[in-house]
Design a protein around this motif. Sequence first.
Motif, PDB file in Angstrom:
ATOM      1  N   LEU A 255      82.461 -12.513  39.621  1.00  0.00           N
ATOM      2  CA  LEU A 255      82.597 -12.246  40.971  1.00  0.00           C
ATOM      3  C   LEU A 255      83.872 -11.315  41.510  1.00  0.00           C
ATOM      4  N   TYR A 256      83.735 -10.263  42.000  1.00  0.00           N
ATOM      5  CA  TYR A 256      84.774  -9.363  42.228  1.00  0.00           C
ATOM      6  C   TYR A 256      84.724  -9.063  43.946  1.00  0.00           C
ATOM      7  N   PHE A 257      85.624  -9.886  44.678  1.00  0.00           N
ATOM      8  CA  PHE A 257      85.542  -9.695  46.159  1.00  0.00           C
ATOM      9  C   PHE A 257      86.381  -8.556  46.547  1.00  0.00           C
ATOM     10  N   TYR A 258      85.571  -7.669  47.300  1.00  0.00           N
ATOM     11  CA  TYR A 258      86.109  -6.442  47.791  1.00  0.00           C
ATOM     12  C   TYR A 258      86.219  -6.836  49.419  1.00  0.00           C
ATOM     13  N   PRO A 259      86.938  -5.860  50.397  1.00  0.00           N
ATOM     14  CA  PRO A 259      87.286  -6.288  51.751  1.00  0.00           C
ATOM     15  C   PRO A 259      85.717  -6.452  52.297  1.00  0.00           C
ATOM     16  N   SER A 260      84.600  -5.882  52.025  1.00  0.00           N
ATOM     17  CA  SER A 260      83.355  -6.181  52.852  1.00  0.00           C
ATOM     18  C   SER A 260      82.178  -6.475  51.933  1.00  0.00           C
ATOM     19  N   PHE A 261      82.490  -6.577  50.629  1.00  0.00           N
ATOM     20  CA  PHE A 261      81.449  -6.900  49.805  1.00  0.00           C
ATOM     21  C   PHE A 261      81.804  -7.319  48.390  1.00  0.00           C
ATOM     22  N   ILE A 262      80.912  -8.127  47.625  1.00  0.00           N
ATOM     23  CA  ILE A 262      81.152  -8.730  46.489  1.00  0.00           C
ATOM     24  C   ILE A 262      80.271  -7.999  45.246  1.00  0.00           C
ATOM     25  N   VAL A 263      80.831  -7.584  44.270  1.00  0.00           N
ATOM     26  CA  VAL A 263      80.268  -7.113  43.030  1.00  0.00           C
ATOM     27  C   VAL A 263      80.052  -8.430  42.205  1.00  0.00           C
ATOM     28  N   MET A 264      78.774  -8.835  41.961  1.00  0.00           N
ATOM     29  CA  MET A 264      78.452  -9.734  40.936  1.00  0.00           C
ATOM     30  C   MET A 264      78.361  -8.882  39.656  1.00  0.00           C
ATOM     31  N   TYR A 265      79.136  -8.958  38.653  1.00  0.00           N
ATOM     32  CA  TYR A 265      79.328  -7.964  37.461  1.00  0.00           C
ATOM     33  C   TYR A 265      79.123  -8.790  36.034  1.00  0.00           C
ATOM     34  N   SER A 266      78.086  -8.496  35.438  1.00  0.00           N
ATOM     35  CA  SER A 266      77.674  -9.200  34.095  1.00  0.00           C
ATOM     36  C   SER A 266      78.336  -7.916  33.134  1.00  0.00           C
ATOM     37  N   ASN A 267      77.806  -6.497  33.290  1.00  0.00           N
ATOM     38  CA  ASN A 267      78.168  -5.577  32.644  1.00  0.00           C
ATOM     39  C   ASN A 267      78.109  -4.369  33.324  1.00  0.00           C
ATOM     40  N   ASN A 268      78.380  -3.226  32.667  1.00  0.00           N
ATOM     41  CA  ASN A 268      78.200  -1.986  33.437  1.00  0.00           C
ATOM     42  C   ASN A 268      76.790  -1.325  34.011  1.00  0.00           C
ATOM     43  N   THR A 269      75.968  -2.033  33.346  1.00  0.00           N
ATOM     44  CA  THR A 269      74.419  -1.832  33.827  1.00  0.00           C
ATOM     45  C   THR A 269      73.750  -2.872  34.580  1.00  0.00           C
TER      46      THR A 269
END
Length: 373
Positions: A255-269
Amino acid sequence: MAWSFRKRIKIIPGVHLNVSKSGISTSIGVRGASMTFGSSGSYLNTSIPASGISSRKRLSSSNSNSNPEIYNETLELSDNIFSSDIHEITSQDMQGIKEAIILANQQRRDLKKDLLKIQTSLNTSKLKLGLSYFLIYGLVKKNIPESIKTDIETKKEALKQTKEQIGNSFVKLDIEFDPEIMEQYKVLVEAFTKLITSQKIWDVTSAHYQDRVAARSSASTLVKKRDVRFALKSLPDIKSDFNALYFQNANGADLYFYPSFIVMYSNNTNFALIGIDEIVFSQSYVRFTETGLIPKDSKVIDRTWAKVNKNGTPDKRFKGNYQIPVVRYGEIKLRTNTGLNEEYEFSNYEFTEEFGRAFRDYQSTIKSLKYLN
């Protein structure tokens, strides 16, 4: 023998977030064409640079007047704790940002393939130059090595330009805060900076009830957890003045928390984007019967026995029965109605509590802006 290389480069659309008292708006695009998503609806903005001619067209109305959904936080403890398939989690209004990230990644991969081709061709030209002298004909026909040298310089320039293009293949995330909201976000980051200094951070991967009487134990729940790492870091596809709050996930996408959204990241696709307002966030503490080493920043709040009676007294039928410390750990749970389901424990309860308070305050502000009339 002249060699040329030209790659048509797509301009990666930037993302501009405006977080202000009047609401949150997200613009995605490049100079002359962009899309804006805000509390008043979605718009297509077009303009001709330096001409003063521009237009704005409504694409959809906002449903911000509707009440936010109520989420069910019920968790069956007999189940493993992990999130749903990542493709089911992305928020609808985050799709544009996701597509921009995918475009940036695809372009970077294409350029890296080009880089390899240019490097291979450059190495071949250098070999030809060496052979032209070794086989003498380069000394007789001097125009041959000169032509090869020109070819080499051209390829070196192409190599340099391609490396620069790779470095520019990312989504530029530009964030503009109102001063009061910016201050609130700084408090959140400071609390997170303290939280990541906890001696132990665990991802709770499963939990289930046990019969305390049958097990002769004081613990009503058995958990499995794994050490993970939290940090301030960003995704390679996003460039911003703000680092994300990074939560490692032991059994799924990070999980990557940015100021207004979260990216749930497994890989680049394989990743999802979730609005911070959608998160059902809870923070509390757990009484943990610690049979292992106690982290230095944890507090022992009670003691129990390896084998206990129903009333908590030691079971004297077991020889060598011994006391076990009960430790207080911090706990954070993250849920969404689209399938996010993560749970973490921290050795430092005080830092967990401080982060929980800061996150709730910031999220409350984001929610009020998101659903602003």
